[in-house]
Write an enzyme that holds these catalytic residues in place. Structure first.
Site, mmCIF file in Angstrom:
data_model
loop_
_atom_site.group_PDB
_atom_site.id
_atom_site.type_symbol
_atom_site.label_atom_id
_atom_site.label_comp_id
_atom_site.label_asym_id
_atom_site.label_seq_id
_atom_site.Cartn_x
_atom_site.Cartn_y
_atom_site.Cartn_z
ATOM 1 N N TYR A 85 -33.287 2.697 9.245
ATOM 2 C CA TYR A 85 -33.890 2.205 7.998
ATOM 3 C C TYR A 85 -35.142 3.004 7.719
ATOM 4 O O TYR A 85 -35.921 3.282 8.636
ATOM 5 C CB TYR A 85 -34.261 0.722 8.143
ATOM 6 C CG TYR A 85 -35.052 0.184 6.969
ATOM 7 C CD1 TYR A 85 -34.412 -0.411 5.887
ATOM 8 C CD2 TYR A 85 -36.437 0.277 6.941
ATOM 9 C CE1 TYR A 85 -35.136 -0.890 4.802
ATOM 10 C CE2 TYR A 85 -37.169 -0.190 5.859
ATOM 11 C CZ TYR A 85 -36.511 -0.773 4.800
ATOM 12 O OH TYR A 85 -37.218 -1.241 3.721
ATOM 13 N N GLU A 122 -36.230 3.060 -0.860
ATOM 14 C CA GLU A 122 -35.651 2.393 0.311
ATOM 15 C C GLU A 122 -34.322 3.051 0.624
ATOM 16 O O GLU A 122 -33.409 3.044 -0.203
ATOM 17 C CB GLU A 122 -35.456 0.899 0.067
ATOM 18 C CG GLU A 122 -35.047 0.172 1.334
ATOM 19 C CD GLU A 122 -34.873 -1.326 1.122
ATOM 20 O OE1 GLU A 122 -34.029 -1.727 0.282
ATOM 21 O OE2 GLU A 122 -35.584 -2.091 1.792
#
Ligand code: GDP
Ligand code: MN
Length: 404
Positions: free
Chosen positions: A125, A213
């Site tokens: 991530y 993101e």
């Protein structure tokens, strides 16, 4: 402003960020064609079909009509056409879309990058965002990629790496290496990750974004680092500097009433209550919404008409609120500071007459300069509009309307 995954990946690629390659399509035939082209360019023979909507959780989400997931793997060209058909035109419901879901108009046909090899593919991530508390950008990274990051933050906050960037010094090489090291990478993958983060940060700054993101960032079985997903949030206030990015806006993804409001220069957010409101100033609008709740109603919207409320803005606001069928009453709450209450009252009466048959009761609370004169204009207008001067009075009138 949000953009689609396929657009975000193109933007990132322009700054040297490595991505999972793909081609966007809006029919099953175009999806087939895209796969043929992708096969020629990348050599892949497995493909991922990804619904393009402005919401995450597509992999686990379901298309109402066909039961297909929003992200699926296809192992042949024929499979691409039939699976794209199950997604295109359908309504995708994910934990981020709400129960009504979102219609899928486009799919991204992407190369399969989870191919087997020397090591297992691994998901990470990575995000970059503005941390308002510290007044600097922060890079957040985690080995728990592909998962719901809010859940990781709540249950295992130690698994989220944070690196703040000094706005004067900019991103430093040691910071990038620190993040890659903390992710447990070594050798080629470590080097690829440092390049990935540096390029991503460059893209973030150059596009005036407020949030990137990338979940997941993938380490492939041959140690390449790629963006498999990309969520890019552009700063609306900087769009005048980026006409190329502004052109990526997809109005079909936005609430039509919010689009209309934006065109009239109004700050409107649709909610699902029964009392519409129109206020000057965001703070007063928030307080007004609280007041609606206290009087037993639910706000149907947030609407800030700004400092210079006049007949035109009031009329635009009315028109937008009245398009919402749930609205049972409208509360106008305006503080006359620079604008005088009598002018606003005249504006309300004028707008009311222009629109014509408004069947919803309207309560107008005017406070500040010339409040008494404003109330008088409302009361003597002969229209179905009630005036109020104090907040309490306005709340009681809203309550009375809802109970009648
Ligand atoms: P999201 O569910 O909306 O966040 O969409 P993502 O783009 O993150 O994709 C969801 C999931 O699809 C990923 O976490 C992967 O598990 C899977 N996925 C994406 N690309 C590929 C691929 O190339 N091959 C395989 N096998 N799975 C993939
Ligand atoms: Mn994702």
């Amino acid at each position: 402003m949000n953009i689609h995954e396929y657009q975000a990946k193109e933007v990132l690629k322009g700054y040297g960020v490595k991505i999972q390659e793909g081609i966007v399509a809006d029919t099953p035939e175009a999806a087939h064609e895209a796969a043929v082209k992708l096969n020629a360019e990348t050599g892949t023979s497995w493909y991922v079909i990804k619904a393009q909507i402005h919401a995450g959780g597509r992999g686990k989400g379901k298309i109402n009509e066909t039961g297909s997931n929003g992200v699926v793997l296809a192992k042949s060209l024929d499979d691409v056409s039939s699976k794209a058909k199950d997604i295109l035109g359908g309504t995708l419901v994910t934990h981020q879309t709400g129960a009504e879901g979102k219609v899928v108009n486009k799919v991204l046909i992407a190369e399969d990058v989870y191919y087997p090899g020397e090591s297992e593919p691994k998901e990470y991530y990575l995000s970059i965002l503005l941390d308002r508390a510290s007044g600097s950008n922060v890079i957040m990274a985690s080995t728990e990629g592909g998962m719901d990051i809010e859940e990781v933050a709540e249950k295992t906050p130690e698994k989220i790496i944070k690196e703040w960037i000094d706005p004067k010094a900019g991103l430093q090489g040691f910071q990038v290496r620190k993040v890659a090291f903390k992710l447990g990478l070594t050798g080629k993958a470590f080097k690829e990750m440092t390049k990935f983060i540096a390029a991503l940060y460059k893209a973030y700054e150059a596009t005036d974004s407020s949030q990137f993101e990338i979940n997941p960032v993938l380490k492939t079985s041959d140690d390449k680092i790629l963006a498999v997903d990309a969520k890019v949030n552009l700063d609306d206030n900087a769009m005048y500097r980026h006409p190329d990015l502004a052109a990526l806006r997809d109005l079909a993804e936005e609430d039509p009433l919010e689009v209309e409001a934006g065109e009239s220069g109004l700050n409107y957010v649709k909610l699902d209550g029964n009392v519409g409101c129109m206020v000057n100033g965001a703070g007063l609008a928030m307080a007004t919404m609280d007041m609606i709740k206290l009087s037993g109603g639910e706000p149907a919207n947030f609407l800030d008409v700004g400092g210079g409320a006049n007949a035109t803005t009031v009329e635009a606001g009315f028109r937008i609120i009245l398009q919402d069928p749930n609205v049972k009453a409208i509360l106008i709450n305006v503080f006359g500071g620079i604008v005088r209450c009598d002018r606003i009252a005249n504006g309300v009466v004028e707008a009311y007459k222009t629109i014509g048959d408004i069947s919803v009761p309207i309560i107008v609370r005017l406070q500040g300069t010339n409040a008494e004169e404003g109330a008088k204009i409302i009361d003597e207008s002969g229209l179905k509009v009630q005036s109020a001067i104090t907040l309490k009075e306005a709340a009681e009138k809203v309550q009375a309307v809802l109970n009648s």
